[in-house]
Design a protein around this motif. Structure first.
Motif, short mmCIF file in Angstrom:
data_model
loop_
_atom_site.label_atom_id
_atom_site.label_comp_id
_atom_site.label_asym_id
_atom_site.label_seq_id
_atom_site.Cartn_x
_atom_site.Cartn_y
_atom_site.Cartn_z
N UNK A 75 0.79 -1.22 0.00
CA UNK A 75 0.00 0.00 0.00
C UNK A 75 0.83 1.27 0.00
N UNK A 76 2.12 1.14 -0.26
CA UNK A 76 2.99 2.32 -0.31
C UNK A 76 2.86 2.99 -1.67
N UNK A 77 1.83 3.82 -1.83
CA UNK A 77 1.58 4.43 -3.13
C UNK A 77 2.14 5.85 -3.21
N UNK A 78 2.41 6.49 -2.07
CA UNK A 78 2.89 7.88 -2.07
C UNK A 78 4.38 8.01 -2.37
N UNK A 79 5.14 6.97 -2.05
CA UNK A 79 6.59 7.06 -2.23
C UNK A 79 6.93 7.04 -3.72
N UNK A 80 7.81 7.96 -4.13
CA UNK A 80 8.25 7.99 -5.53
C UNK A 80 9.34 6.94 -5.69
N UNK A 81 9.20 6.05 -6.66
CA UNK A 81 10.18 4.98 -6.87
C UNK A 81 10.87 5.17 -8.21
N UNK A 82 12.20 5.22 -8.15
CA UNK A 82 13.03 5.41 -9.32
C UNK A 82 13.83 4.13 -9.57
N UNK A 83 13.59 3.50 -10.71
CA UNK A 83 14.35 2.31 -11.08
C UNK A 83 15.65 2.73 -11.74
N UNK A 84 16.75 2.09 -11.35
CA UNK A 84 18.06 2.39 -11.92
C UNK A 84 18.68 1.13 -12.50
N UNK A 85 19.21 1.24 -13.71
CA UNK A 85 19.90 0.09 -14.28
C UNK A 85 20.73 0.52 -15.48
N UNK A 86 21.82 -0.20 -15.69
CA UNK A 86 22.63 0.02 -16.89
C UNK A 86 22.02 -0.77 -18.06
N UNK A 87 21.07 -1.63 -17.75
CA UNK A 87 20.41 -2.48 -18.74
C UNK A 87 19.23 -1.72 -19.36
N UNK A 88 19.29 -1.49 -20.66
CA UNK A 88 18.24 -0.72 -21.33
C UNK A 88 16.87 -1.39 -21.31
N UNK A 89 16.85 -2.70 -21.18
CA UNK A 89 15.57 -3.42 -21.16
C UNK A 89 14.88 -3.32 -19.80
N UNK A 90 15.52 -2.68 -18.85
CA UNK A 90 14.98 -2.63 -17.49
C UNK A 90 13.78 -1.70 -17.35
N UNK A 91 13.67 -0.70 -18.22
CA UNK A 91 12.60 0.29 -18.07
C UNK A 91 11.23 -0.36 -17.98
N UNK A 92 10.93 -1.23 -18.94
CA UNK A 92 9.62 -1.88 -18.97
C UNK A 92 9.37 -2.69 -17.70
N UNK A 93 10.40 -3.41 -17.27
CA UNK A 93 10.28 -4.24 -16.06
C UNK A 93 9.93 -3.37 -14.85
N UNK A 94 10.66 -2.28 -14.68
CA UNK A 94 10.43 -1.39 -13.53
C UNK A 94 9.04 -0.76 -13.57
N UNK A 95 8.65 -0.24 -14.72
CA UNK A 95 7.35 0.43 -14.84
C UNK A 95 6.21 -0.57 -14.59
N UNK A 96 6.38 -1.79 -15.07
CA UNK A 96 5.35 -2.82 -14.89
C UNK A 96 5.10 -3.18 -13.43
N UNK A 97 6.12 -3.06 -12.57
CA UNK A 97 5.94 -3.42 -11.16
C UNK A 97 5.59 -2.21 -10.28
N UNK A 98 5.50 -1.02 -10.90
CA UNK A 98 5.03 0.12 -10.13
C UNK A 98 6.03 1.23 -9.89
N UNK A 99 7.19 1.17 -10.54
CA UNK A 99 8.13 2.29 -10.42
C UNK A 99 7.53 3.49 -11.13
N UNK A 100 7.82 4.68 -10.63
CA UNK A 100 7.30 5.90 -11.24
C UNK A 100 8.11 6.34 -12.44
N UNK A 101 9.40 6.04 -12.39
CA UNK A 101 10.29 6.51 -13.44
C UNK A 101 11.50 5.58 -13.53
N UNK A 102 12.09 5.51 -14.71
CA UNK A 102 13.31 4.72 -14.90
C UNK A 102 14.43 5.65 -15.33
N UNK A 103 15.60 5.47 -14.74
CA UNK A 103 16.76 6.28 -15.10
C UNK A 103 17.92 5.33 -15.41
#
Length: 128
Positions: A75-103
């Motif tokens: 239920x932690x919906x207020x916290x902003x979550x930033x996914x970080x990875x050197x792997x370009x394919x990571x963006x979709x994975x992070x966004x699909x699980x609820x990250x707000x942004x990928x860097x």
């Protein structure tokens, strides 16, 4: 004066954690480190709260996306979550699980600055 931004850095590579931490110190953030996804989930189970999370993707014990999925499920919906990875394919994975942004790594200071400023503005506005 507003309370400091509470930041959780989930990163198993010490150097990467130190780089992000050094940038965050310029904004007087209150920084907590977790070496893997399980450690971060345990912090939330203990009742800790954060304004923003910087989360690596590939880590031992529990990956970043797994941790984000569990944190959002608590239920932690207020916290902003930033996914970080050197792997370009990571963006979709992070966004699909609820990250707000990928860097992509390495994170640039300007990108971090904008995100922290956004969180500070949000905190200040919620106090009004």
């Amino acid at each position: 004066m507003a309370s400091p931004v509470k930041v959780l850095i989930i990163e198993d590579t010490r150097l990467d954690a130190m780089v992000v931490s050094a940038m965050l110190h310029k904004f007087h953030c209150e920084i907590t480190m977790a070496m893997n996804g399980k450690e971060s989930v345990d912090l939330f189970i203990e009742g800790r709260k954060f304004d923003i999370i910087f989360c690596d993707k590939d880590m031992p014990i529990m990956s970043g996306p797994e941790a984000i999925d569990k944190i959002r499920a608590m239920g932690e919906s207020d916290v902003k979550i930033v996914g970080l990875s050197a792997n370009n394919n990571a963006q979709e994975v992070f966004i699909n699980v609820g990250a707000d942004v990928f860097v992509p790594k390495p994170m640039k200071f300007d990108v971090l600055k904008d995100m922290i400023q956004e969180v500070i503005n949000k905190k200040n506005n919620s106090m009004v």
